[in-house]
Design a protein around this motif. Structure first.
Motif, mmCIF file in Angstrom:
data_model
loop_
_atom_site.group_PDB
_atom_site.id
_atom_site.type_symbol
_atom_site.label_atom_id
_atom_site.label_comp_id
_atom_site.label_asym_id
_atom_site.label_seq_id
_atom_site.Cartn_x
_atom_site.Cartn_y
_atom_site.Cartn_z
ATOM 1 N N PRO A 153 -1.253 -8.618 18.224
ATOM 2 C CA PRO A 153 -2.455 -8.054 18.858
ATOM 3 C C PRO A 153 -3.697 -8.185 17.983
ATOM 4 C CG PRO A 153 -0.583 -6.600 19.219
ATOM 5 C CD PRO A 153 -0.122 -7.660 18.253
ATOM 6 N N ASP A 154 -3.557 -7.944 16.681
ATOM 7 C CA ASP A 154 -4.708 -8.058 15.781
ATOM 8 C C ASP A 154 -5.243 -9.484 15.738
ATOM 9 O OD1 ASP A 154 -4.617 -5.391 15.173
ATOM 10 O OD2 ASP A 154 -3.626 -5.647 13.237
ATOM 11 N N ALA A 155 -4.339 -10.459 15.708
ATOM 12 C CA ALA A 155 -4.764 -11.859 15.637
ATOM 13 C C ALA A 155 -5.500 -12.276 16.905
ATOM 14 C CB ALA A 155 -3.555 -12.757 15.397
ATOM 15 N N LEU A 156 -4.978 -11.873 18.064
ATOM 16 C CA LEU A 156 -5.623 -12.249 19.316
ATOM 17 C C LEU A 156 -6.980 -11.568 19.448
ATOM 18 C CD1 LEU A 156 -5.376 -13.932 21.821
ATOM 19 C CD2 LEU A 156 -4.110 -12.095 22.920
ATOM 20 N N ARG A 157 -7.067 -10.320 19.050
ATOM 21 C CA ARG A 157 -8.352 -9.619 19.073
ATOM 22 C C ARG A 157 -9.361 -10.316 18.147
ATOM 23 N NH1 ARG A 157 -6.399 -5.202 18.082
ATOM 24 N NH2 ARG A 157 -6.256 -4.300 20.164
ATOM 25 N N CYS A 158 -8.900 -10.734 16.985
ATOM 26 C CA CYS A 158 -9.753 -11.433 16.026
ATOM 27 C C CYS A 158 -10.248 -12.749 16.610
ATOM 28 C CB CYS A 158 -8.973 -11.671 14.736
ATOM 29 S SG CYS A 158 -9.871 -12.586 13.475
ATOM 30 N N LEU A 159 -9.363 -13.484 17.275
ATOM 31 C CA LEU A 159 -9.739 -14.758 17.883
ATOM 32 C C LEU A 159 -10.798 -14.563 18.960
ATOM 33 C CD1 LEU A 159 -9.276 -17.820 18.332
ATOM 34 C CD2 LEU A 159 -7.410 -17.195 19.892
ATOM 35 N N LEU A 160 -10.613 -13.567 19.819
ATOM 36 C CA LEU A 160 -11.572 -13.296 20.885
ATOM 37 C C LEU A 160 -12.943 -12.950 20.304
ATOM 38 C CD1 LEU A 160 -9.306 -11.202 23.278
ATOM 39 C CD2 LEU A 160 -10.205 -13.487 23.729
ATOM 40 N N GLN A 161 -12.969 -12.106 19.304
ATOM 41 C CA GLN A 161 -14.243 -11.714 18.700
ATOM 42 C C GLN A 161 -14.931 -12.902 18.059
ATOM 43 O OE1 GLN A 161 -13.015 -8.528 16.082
ATOM 44 N NE2 GLN A 161 -13.001 -7.003 17.737
ATOM 45 N N ARG A 162 -14.164 -13.728 17.375
ATOM 46 C CA ARG A 162 -14.739 -14.914 16.726
ATOM 47 C C ARG A 162 -15.329 -15.885 17.739
ATOM 48 N NH1 ARG A 162 -11.454 -19.637 14.464
ATOM 49 N NH2 ARG A 162 -13.031 -20.911 13.423
ATOM 50 N N ALA A 163 -14.743 -15.914 18.946
ATOM 51 C CA ALA A 163 -15.228 -16.805 19.996
ATOM 52 C C ALA A 163 -16.385 -16.209 20.789
ATOM 53 C CB ALA A 163 -14.087 -17.157 20.948
ATOM 54 N N GLY A 164 -16.854 -15.016 20.411
ATOM 55 C CA GLY A 164 -17.996 -14.410 21.088
ATOM 56 C C GLY A 164 -17.636 -13.569 22.282
ATOM 57 N N GLY B 87 -1.700 -8.687 27.278
ATOM 58 C CA GLY B 87 -2.878 -9.185 27.953
ATOM 59 C C GLY B 87 -4.133 -8.510 27.443
ATOM 60 N N PHE B 88 -5.179 -9.295 27.254
ATOM 61 C CA PHE B 88 -6.472 -8.778 26.814
ATOM 62 C C PHE B 88 -7.520 -9.130 27.862
ATOM 63 C CE2 PHE B 88 -4.314 -8.215 22.925
ATOM 64 C CZ PHE B 88 -5.099 -7.424 22.087
ATOM 65 N N LEU B 89 -8.332 -8.155 28.224
ATOM 66 C CA LEU B 89 -9.441 -8.353 29.147
ATOM 67 C C LEU B 89 -10.723 -8.318 28.327
ATOM 68 C CD1 LEU B 89 -9.805 -8.693 32.219
ATOM 69 C CD2 LEU B 89 -10.203 -6.234 32.345
ATOM 70 N N ALA B 90 -11.559 -9.342 28.477
ATOM 71 C CA ALA B 90 -12.753 -9.466 27.648
ATOM 72 C C ALA B 90 -13.915 -10.001 28.457
ATOM 73 C CB ALA B 90 -12.469 -10.400 26.454
ATOM 74 N N ARG B 91 -15.118 -9.887 27.890
ATOM 75 C CA ARG B 91 -16.292 -10.521 28.483
ATOM 76 C C ARG B 91 -17.201 -10.987 27.348
ATOM 77 N NH1 ARG B 91 -17.595 -5.513 31.253
ATOM 78 N NH2 ARG B 91 -17.695 -6.787 33.125
ATOM 79 N N ARG B 92 -18.136 -11.832 27.679
ATOM 80 C CA ARG B 92 -19.037 -12.407 26.673
ATOM 81 C C ARG B 92 -19.931 -11.317 26.079
ATOM 82 N NH1 ARG B 92 -21.383 -18.268 28.375
ATOM 83 N NH2 ARG B 92 -22.015 -18.088 26.192
ATOM 84 N N HIS B 93 -20.309 -11.525 24.812
ATOM 85 C CA HIS B 93 -21.265 -10.620 24.166
ATOM 86 C C HIS B 93 -22.545 -10.573 25.002
ATOM 87 C CE1 HIS B 93 -18.729 -10.072 20.821
ATOM 88 N NE2 HIS B 93 -19.006 -11.161 20.159
#
Length: 290
Positions: free
Chosen positions: A255-266, A284-290
């Motif tokens: 989970p930490d790695a995937l969260r880190c990847l998402l943040q790094r990708a904006g 599963g992670f739900l995200a949106r753009r900065h």
């Protein structure tokens, strides 16, 4: 943020999630079917009569390394396949030729595993229930890497289900191939990428390639297997020595790695969940753009 040259190195020297160079490594074997599809390699029986002085007789397989980032914890294969190798691996994914070739290396695949993918997975209904509170009633959906669309969330209930996939397999009823020329012009309420990132050689670049399809209101749902090796020791940084072989899943995310990847990708994480599927789990992670 753009990809660094190191992120396209065919033999990884940096973390695929956080870009750290602080990596643990351990020797491993690339499974014969993947080695054959990607590189054209066949297992080789080294015979005593060949007279090698420095090589022992026995079966020889394609060697590789297991790498784990000591910073974010992602565990991954050192080989990072090229676009051409990925096309070789996944062209006609699970079609007759693919199944026949895989069955040659893995007897029984055609009779058992392959048929599991002929029907919609029951757990998709659970994913839809989890996603629904975040979405309009009939969301416009783009499934990135969705194959035929058989497991695309909201298939059959959404009037817009588009599939973007390198396999070029035909879409099921209710889904149509996406037109990349419309990305950035057509609004999607939801972009899904399910059971894909574990196959992808450059996950950061892959996520960045998806950004044009996301506007500020679009939600991105990323789903990956929560592999048992990582799940049992999510905080461990000593897993490389326990991963002795690699198949088509070349990235094992925590989970930490995937969260880190998402943040790094904006991307900002909106919500996340872990779903148990008997002996297996997915996250599963739900995200949106900065």
């Amino acid at each position: 943020m753009t990809a660094t040259p190191e992120s396209r190195d065919p033999i990884a020297r940096r973390c695929i999630c956080c870009n750290s160079q602080n990596l643990a490594r351990s020797p491993a074997v690339l499974m014969p079917f993947v080695a054959y599809r990607a590189f054209g390699h066949e297992p080789l029986d080294i015979l005593p009569e060949w007279g090698f002085r420095d090589l022992r007789p026995g079966m020889a397989y394609t060697l590789c390394n297991s790498l784990q980032c000591r910073e974010c914890g992602v565990l991954f294969l050192d080989y990072r396949f090229t676009d051409a190798q990925m096309a070789s691996l996944y062209s006609g994914y699970r079609d007759e030729r693919y199944t026949r070739e895989r069955d040659r290396f893995e007897p029984g695949y055609a009779a058992t595993t392959a048929r599991d993918f002929e029907h919609r997975a029951p757990y998709i209904a659970d994913i839809e229930r989890w996603l629904s509170p975040h979405l309009p009633q009939h969301p416009a959906v783009l499934d990135w890497g969705g194959g035929s669309g058989i497991n695309t969330p909201f298939l059959g209930t959404s009037p817009t289900v588009h599939i973007h996939d390198i396999s070029a397999v035909p879409c099921v009823a209710g889904a149509v191939p996406a037109d990349p020329e419309t990305f950035g012009k057509q609004h999607y309420d939801l972009v899904t990428c399910c059971q894909v990132l574990e196959h992808v050689p450059y996950p950061f670049d892959f996520l960045q390639s998806m950004l044009p399809a996301l506007d500020t209101e679009t939600l991105l749902y990323i789903e990956v297997p929560y592999e048992s090796l990582v799940r049992k020791s999510p905080d461990s940084r000593e897993l490389a020595t326990s991963k002795r072989h690699w198949h088509e899943h070349i990235n094992f995310f925590s989970p930490d790695a995937l969260r880190c990847l998402l943040q790094r990708a904006g991307l900002n994480c909106v919500d996340h969940h872990v779903l148990s599927l008997g002996a297996k789990e997915i996250m599963g992670f739900l995200a949106r753009r900065h």
